[in-house]
Structures are given as C-alpha cells and as structure tokens.
Design a protein around this motif. Structure first.
Motif, PDB file in Angstrom:
ATOM      1  N   TRP A  51       0.829  -1.208   0.000  1.00 42.72           N
ATOM      2  CA  TRP A  51       0.000   0.000   0.000  1.00 42.72           C
ATOM      3  C   TRP A  51       0.864   1.260   0.000  1.00 42.72           C
ATOM      4  O   TRP A  51       0.451   2.284  -0.547  1.00 42.72           O
ATOM      5  CB  TRP A  51      -0.945   0.036   1.191  1.00 42.72           C
ATOM      6  N   SER A  66      -2.602   2.437  -2.172  1.00 40.82           N
ATOM      7  CA  SER A  66      -3.448   2.408  -0.981  1.00 40.82           C
ATOM      8  C   SER A  66      -4.927   2.565  -1.343  1.00 40.82           C
ATOM      9  O   SER A  66      -5.797   2.201  -0.555  1.00 40.82           O
ATOM     10  CB  SER A  66      -3.025   3.481   0.017  1.00 40.82           C
ATOM     11  N   LYS A  69      -6.945  -0.633  -0.921  1.00 35.88           N
ATOM     12  CA  LYS A  69      -7.273  -1.182   0.400  1.00 35.88           C
ATOM     13  C   LYS A  69      -8.766  -1.439   0.489  1.00 35.88           C
ATOM     14  O   LYS A  69      -9.574  -0.644   0.010  1.00 35.88           O
ATOM     15  CB  LYS A  69      -6.905  -0.189   1.505  1.00 35.88           C
TER      16      LYS A  69
END
Length: 183
Positions: A51, A66, A69
C-alpha cells in the motif's frame, strides 16, 4: 597419495551431489502455490509495504496503491523482458474481465523501466492497470515470500488485507479462478 586424491574427489563429488539435490528441490518446487497460514505478522507487513510502495503510472505520474485497500486484489509482478510474464498477460486480462463484476481488481507491477513498459504496452493491450515499480519491485516481491526474485510472481490479497495465495511462475488460470471464487 592416491588414496588422498580419491578421498578428496569423493568429498567433492558428495558436495556437488548435495548441491544438486538442493538445487533440484528448489527448481522443482519453485512454481508451487504457497498458502499463507504461518507468520501472519510478516505477511501483514508485506501488504502494508504494498500500500505504501512508490509506484508511477506508465506516463510517470506518482500513484498510490493504498486506494486498493478494502478490495480483493490480484497483484502481478512482471517485466517486459520476461517471456513467461508476457505469455500469461492475456489470461490475466481475461480473468480480470470475468471477475471485475465481483469487485476484484488486478494490478500489474512492472519490475522494469518506464520506457520499456511504455514500449511494451503499445504492442500488447492489458485489461488492468499497470504501474512502474522499477527494480525496487523485486524487494517488494521478496516481502511476499519471493526469495528467489523470479518473475512472474502473483499475489492474491482479500478485502481484509490477508494474503490468500502466491504463485511464482506462470499462473494456472483454473487454480487462480478457484482462489478468486473463494474470496
């Protein structure tokens, strides 16, 4: 004197045979899928590194992984000079198209130069985003257990950030689909 030479030769032969057994064991098992039940902390660290990894789009703009996520992700480490990587891209693209409706995102991380990746993508169309990691991508792949540093290397991460499988070498489409169906 001849006894010493024979003994020395036997020791060298045994050492070579042992090395051959170890090498054969490594190469015969290098394409095996690896389940990640052990060492959960190390694997969580690998996902966190993913990430936070510095990547760029193929046109050189900084990107953040990220944003992935909370979603199931298939991460494929590859390079334009890697024959098996190039061979599996059509299958990865097809599986991406099939599983996009289930919210599964594929991502290609090019362990290569921006220039090589740009040239490659003018010839080969890929149905998922490709990002440039440069040769730092090899370190990231090692964090996921790819100690050999080989390519292609594919990681499946579920929506909770758990590593569900890894594959060193070309993917087996049926096995990958089975893993994705279990997400």
């Amino acid at each position: 004197m001849n006894t010493r030479r024979i003994l020395a030769g036997a020791v060298v032969a045994l050492a070579a045979a042992g090395g051959g057994v170890l090498a054969a064991s490594h190469w015969l098992n290098r394409d095996a899928d690896v389940a990640y039940a052990a060492q959960p902390d190390a694997h969580q660290d690998a996902v966190q590194q993913l990430w936070a990894a510095p990547v760029t789009s193929v046109d050189g703009k900084p990107q953040s992984l990220s944003l992935l996520k909370g979603h199931p992700v298939v991460v494929n480490f590859w390079a334009s000079w890697c024959g098996p990587c190039v061979e599996e891209m059509p299958a990865l693209s097809q599986i991406q198209r099939e599983y996009a409706k289930k919210g599964i995102q594929f991502v290609g991380l090019g362990v290569d130069s921006e220039k090589n990746i740009q040239a490659f993508l003018t010839k080969v169309k890929v149905a998922y985003p490709i990002y440039v990691t440069g040769f730092g991508g090899a370190d990231l792949a090692r964090a996921f257990g790819n100690n050999a540093g080989g390519l292609p290397f594919t990681v499946v991460i579920d929506a909770k950030g758990n590593i569900r499988s890894t594959k060193l070498g070309q993917i087996d489409p049926a096995a990958l689909k089975q893993t994705l169906d279990a997400l």
